[in-house]
Design a protein around this motif. Sequence first.
Motif, PDB file in Angstrom:
ATOM      1  N   TYR A   1      -0.579  57.449  66.261  1.00 22.67           N
ATOM      2  CA  TYR A   1      -0.535  56.546  65.116  1.00 22.67           C
ATOM      3  C   TYR A   1      -1.480  55.389  65.437  1.00 22.67           C
ATOM      4  O   TYR A   1      -1.540  54.924  66.587  1.00 22.67           O
ATOM      5  CB  TYR A   1       0.871  55.983  64.887  1.00 22.67           C
ATOM      6  CG  TYR A   1       1.843  56.934  64.253  1.00 22.67           C
ATOM      7  CD1 TYR A   1       2.154  56.851  62.894  1.00 22.67           C
ATOM      8  CD2 TYR A   1       2.491  57.904  65.012  1.00 22.67           C
ATOM      9  CE1 TYR A   1       3.072  57.713  62.311  1.00 22.67           C
ATOM     10  CE2 TYR A   1       3.414  58.774  64.443  1.00 22.67           C
ATOM     11  CZ  TYR A   1       3.700  58.666  63.088  1.00 22.67           C
ATOM     12  OH  TYR A   1       4.612  59.527  62.521  1.00 22.67           O
TER      13      TYR A   1
ATOM     14  N   THR B   1      -1.262  52.306  64.826  1.00 20.73           N
ATOM     15  CA  THR B   1      -0.548  51.127  65.336  1.00 20.73           C
ATOM     16  C   THR B   1      -0.280  51.242  66.834  1.00 20.73           C
ATOM     17  O   THR B   1      -0.328  50.240  67.562  1.00 20.73           O
ATOM     18  CB  THR B   1       0.773  50.918  64.585  1.00 20.73           C
ATOM     19  OG1 THR B   1       1.523  52.152  64.595  1.00 20.73           O
ATOM     20  CG2 THR B   1       0.517  50.478  63.151  1.00 20.73           C
TER      21      THR B   1
ATOM     22  N   GLN C   1      10.439  50.482  65.624  1.00 21.72           N
ATOM     23  CA  GLN C   1       9.327  51.262  65.092  1.00 21.72           C
ATOM     24  C   GLN C   1       9.654  51.656  63.657  1.00 21.72           C
ATOM     25  O   GLN C   1      10.780  52.044  63.360  1.00 21.72           O
ATOM     26  CB  GLN C   1       9.102  52.546  65.907  1.00 21.72           C
ATOM     27  CG  GLN C   1       8.726  52.326  67.357  1.00 21.72           C
ATOM     28  CD  GLN C   1       8.580  53.647  68.102  1.00 21.72           C
ATOM     29  OE1 GLN C   1       9.549  54.370  68.292  1.00 21.72           O
ATOM     30  NE2 GLN C   1       7.359  53.966  68.512  1.00 21.72           N
TER      31      GLN C   1
ATOM     32  N   ALA D   1       7.350  53.656  60.408  1.00 21.99           N
ATOM     33  CA  ALA D   1       6.062  54.123  59.908  1.00 21.99           C
ATOM     34  C   ALA D   1       6.262  55.326  59.019  1.00 21.99           C
ATOM     35  O   ALA D   1       7.256  56.047  59.119  1.00 21.99           O
ATOM     36  CB  ALA D   1       5.139  54.487  61.081  1.00 21.99           C
TER      37      ALA D   1
ATOM     38  N   ASP E   1       0.963  58.417  58.221  1.00 23.48           N
ATOM     39  CA  ASP E   1       0.060  57.592  59.017  1.00 23.48           C
ATOM     40  C   ASP E   1      -0.379  58.246  60.320  1.00 23.48           C
ATOM     41  O   ASP E   1      -1.062  57.603  61.132  1.00 23.48           O
ATOM     42  CB  ASP E   1       0.725  56.248  59.334  1.00 23.48           C
ATOM     43  CG  ASP E   1       0.952  55.402  58.091  1.00 23.48           C
ATOM     44  OD1 ASP E   1       0.259  55.631  57.081  1.00 23.48           O
ATOM     45  OD2 ASP E   1       1.828  54.515  58.133  1.00 23.48           O
TER      46      ASP E   1
ATOM     47  N   PRO F   1       4.758  55.920  66.642  1.00 23.22           N
ATOM     48  CA  PRO F   1       4.096  54.740  66.069  1.00 23.22           C
ATOM     49  C   PRO F   1       4.108  53.557  67.037  1.00 23.22           C
ATOM     50  O   PRO F   1       4.723  53.603  68.109  1.00 23.22           O
ATOM     51  CB  PRO F   1       4.939  54.421  64.829  1.00 23.22           C
ATOM     52  CG  PRO F   1       5.908  55.531  64.678  1.00 23.22           C
ATOM     53  CD  PRO F   1       6.042  56.179  66.012  1.00 23.22           C
TER      54      PRO F   1
END
Length: 284
Positions: free
Chosen positions: A84, A86, A212, A214, A218, A247
Amino acid sequence: MKYASFTAANGSPTWGVVVGGTAFDLGPSGADLAPTMRAAVEEGIFGSVTEEQYIAAPAAPEADIEFLPAVTNPGKIICIGVNYKTHQEESGKTGQTAPTVFTRFADTQMGHLAPAIMPRSTTKFDYEGEMALVIGKEAWHVAEEDAWDHIAGYGAYNDFSVRDWQKAASQWIPGKNFPSTGAFGPYLVPAADLGSTDALTLETRVNGETRQKASVADLYFPIPELISYVTGFTRLSPGDVIVTGTPGGVGLFWGEGGLLSEGDVVEVEITGLGTLRNTVELEN
């Protein structure tokens, strides 16, 4: 429909379906449709069990069963690192041109509600909430446009990581393979029942605090690309697992108090896949 692996009333491992809070035993100790979840995938039974097949099987309240890893004996577990954006940004691993791949051994897995064992040899025990997919048919040199046809189902995964062992060398395998650090479950949900994975949200909580969150949309390397890439170097079989990545928000980069301690409760919740919960225990 939700499928699960669990311990039967006689103490043997089995698998079955969970419907309305009741677990129905479809393994050798029950309806005997297949010996394991992996075998059910191999034999094409997974995802096609009917009410007529499960309703007469031995049953127990879901709250009373001991969950096992959703697939207890996969031939291969392929994990994808920093997948991911991030997580790439927080770890400083941006600009990837190919997926980061490592392996996890099947005997390091545990089920929903089983303890996550923090080794005494670490001071850096961490969580990684992820979505896992299970391969449904032989997969070798799979084109991206054909990848979805090779997926049997999905489940939540927590790739508990021993960071000091992981960071000791360039290869991550030692930090990812301590006993009882690969949580998988509680359920395996057929791909046909789930719809588009882009609509799913992954959330990891530690003691109720969201760490976390997401959208599965993503993923830096999407699922079709992952399957195509992995099957470009290794042949996958029914029941094999790909863990798709975590993520941003892992404990290592969370700040003071981000890493795990004995007694911490970690939950990974994914839309439609349930909530995987494990409590950290210190190795005896």
